[in-house]
Design a protein around this motif. Sequence first.
Motif, short mmCIF file in Angstrom:
data_model
loop_
_atom_site.label_atom_id
_atom_site.label_comp_id
_atom_site.label_asym_id
_atom_site.label_seq_id
_atom_site.Cartn_x
_atom_site.Cartn_y
_atom_site.Cartn_z
N ASP A 7 40.47 -60.29 35.79
CA ASP A 7 39.06 -60.70 35.82
C ASP A 7 38.81 -61.94 36.68
N LYS A 8 39.85 -62.35 37.43
CA LYS A 8 39.70 -63.52 38.32
C LYS A 8 40.14 -63.15 39.74
N HIS A 9 39.79 -61.94 40.17
CA HIS A 9 40.29 -61.47 41.46
C HIS A 9 39.47 -61.90 42.67
N ALA A 10 38.24 -62.40 42.46
CA ALA A 10 37.46 -62.84 43.63
C ALA A 10 38.20 -64.01 44.28
N ARG A 11 38.17 -64.06 45.60
CA ARG A 11 38.95 -65.09 46.32
C ARG A 11 38.71 -66.50 45.77
N HIS A 12 37.43 -66.81 45.53
CA HIS A 12 37.12 -68.18 45.09
C HIS A 12 37.56 -68.45 43.65
N GLN A 13 37.94 -67.41 42.91
CA GLN A 13 38.35 -67.62 41.51
C GLN A 13 39.84 -67.92 41.37
N ALA A 20 41.07 -54.87 39.76
CA ALA A 20 40.18 -55.97 39.38
C ALA A 20 39.25 -55.51 38.26
N SER A 21 38.88 -56.46 37.39
CA SER A 21 37.93 -56.12 36.34
C SER A 21 36.90 -57.24 36.20
N ASN A 22 35.81 -56.91 35.54
CA ASN A 22 34.83 -57.93 35.18
C ASN A 22 35.31 -58.61 33.88
N ALA A 23 34.59 -59.66 33.49
CA ALA A 23 35.01 -60.40 32.28
C ALA A 23 35.01 -59.49 31.05
N ASP A 24 34.13 -58.46 31.04
CA ASP A 24 34.08 -57.56 29.88
C ASP A 24 35.11 -56.42 29.97
N GLY A 25 35.96 -56.47 31.00
CA GLY A 25 37.02 -55.46 31.13
C GLY A 25 36.62 -54.25 31.96
N SER A 26 35.33 -54.14 32.31
CA SER A 26 34.91 -53.00 33.13
C SER A 26 35.43 -53.19 34.56
N PRO A 27 35.67 -52.08 35.29
CA PRO A 27 36.25 -52.21 36.63
C PRO A 27 35.34 -52.99 37.59
N ALA A 28 35.93 -53.83 38.42
CA ALA A 28 35.16 -54.59 39.42
C ALA A 28 35.61 -54.13 40.80
N ASN A 29 34.67 -54.14 41.73
CA ASN A 29 34.98 -53.64 43.06
C ASN A 29 35.44 -54.79 43.97
N ILE A 30 36.64 -55.28 43.72
CA ILE A 30 37.17 -56.37 44.55
C ILE A 30 38.50 -55.91 45.15
N ASP A 31 38.58 -56.00 46.47
CA ASP A 31 39.79 -55.58 47.17
C ASP A 31 40.88 -56.64 46.93
N TYR A 32 42.09 -56.19 46.61
CA TYR A 32 43.17 -57.15 46.35
C TYR A 32 43.55 -57.94 47.60
N LEU A 33 43.09 -57.49 48.80
CA LEU A 33 43.34 -58.30 50.00
C LEU A 33 42.58 -59.62 49.90
N GLU A 34 41.39 -59.57 49.29
CA GLU A 34 40.61 -60.79 49.05
C GLU A 34 41.36 -61.70 48.08
N THR A 35 41.88 -61.08 47.03
CA THR A 35 42.64 -61.83 46.02
C THR A 35 43.84 -62.52 46.68
N TRP A 36 44.50 -61.75 47.56
CA TRP A 36 45.70 -62.31 48.22
C TRP A 36 45.35 -63.53 49.06
N LYS A 37 44.16 -63.51 49.68
CA LYS A 37 43.74 -64.70 50.46
C LYS A 37 43.67 -65.92 49.53
#
Length: 308
Positions: free
Chosen positions: A105-111, A138-155
């Motif tokens: 639930d913290k996959h956005a790059r800025h998180q 990636a998921s939202n805080a409530d556990g539902s799927p979030a549309n965040i590419d893991y390439l962003e997370t990797w950055k």
Amino acid sequence: MKFIVNTVAFFALFHVISGLAGKAPTKTLNDGNQIPMLALGTYGFDDIPRMRQAVNWAIEAGYRHIDTAALYENEEEIGKGISDVIKHGLVKREDLFITTKLWNDKHARHQVVPALQESLSKLGLDYVDLYLIHSPEASNADGSPANIDYLETWKGMEEAKKLGLARSIGVSNFNTEQIDRIIKNSLIVPAVNQIEVHPSNSQEEAVKDCFERNIAVMAYSPLGFFVSRGQNGRPGKDDPKILNIARKYNKTVTQIVLRYLLERDLIVLPKSAKRHRIEENINVFDFHLTPEEMAVMKTFNSNTSIFD
Ligand SMILES: NC(=O)c1ccc[n+]([C@@H]2O[C@H](COP(=O)([O-])OP(=O)(O)OC[C@H]3O[C@@H](n4cnc5c(N)ncnc54)[C@H](OP(=O)(O)O)[C@@H]3O)[C@@H](O)[C@H]2O)c1
């Protein structure tokens, strides 16, 4: 004066023996850092306050590597355990290798950096030795799927490394295709992939793919083999072939399973909340399995995950 010199020499020697050495050998990661081949797994402690005690037992037994995650909600207790062993002079911070993981639930790059800072604050540390993306999903805080590419997370992970908050960065539960996407589109190659590996799920292909890319593999649930015995017809700790090997080396079945993984150059993460098992699980560096015994261990593979 002589007394002071002797005392300093004694403590320096004590530190070399007890601190730096540990019991497990280390492996060099693709970024040059050293990782101990055996860690205390920490998922699934029923009684979280016992975690602190377990860290103390583990360090006394020679462990220098602890594997945790934001998900496990035990970073604070582990931090207390780390503080105990440093305060008691058993080890210095630099003797320890601490791994933790970014939850979905913290996959956005800025998180990413703030999530790591939160883990560091709970652990009471300035840096971790290894930070992993726990899963590509990636998921939202409530556990539902979030549309965040893991390439962003990797950055975000690369930023964490650049800031010195994580000495090494890696992934967990990634397949080869996902790893190749990171390699193709990023500056830093993951140092580690942490995946489920044990005799009934030997993951030969995934391990080979990682090694070909100079990525170390951490084998989680290494004891899944016999803990879930009986299910799906999987052989268990009473299997005569394993018992024979165990008898030959005067070791337990658990130790044979861990040795089988270590012979494959995998970093193992056995979890136990019990002192005698924590000690048993690291007592695996004084023998080797023969190629024939490795072949026997290989026969237990059924590509079965314990999480299915
Ligand atoms: N990245 C991921 O997605 C992921 C997923 C799963 C796990 N992990 C990591 O990998 C670690 C290990 O995996 P795991 O906890 O699933 O399973 P594991 O370490 O393979 O097995 C743990 C189980 O084995 C028992 N055990 C431990 N030592 C034993 C011994 N010497 N003899 C008999 N039984 C023994 C433990 O019971 P007692 O505690 O009662 O001794 C516990 O029930 C985790 O703790 C976690 O750090 C990561």
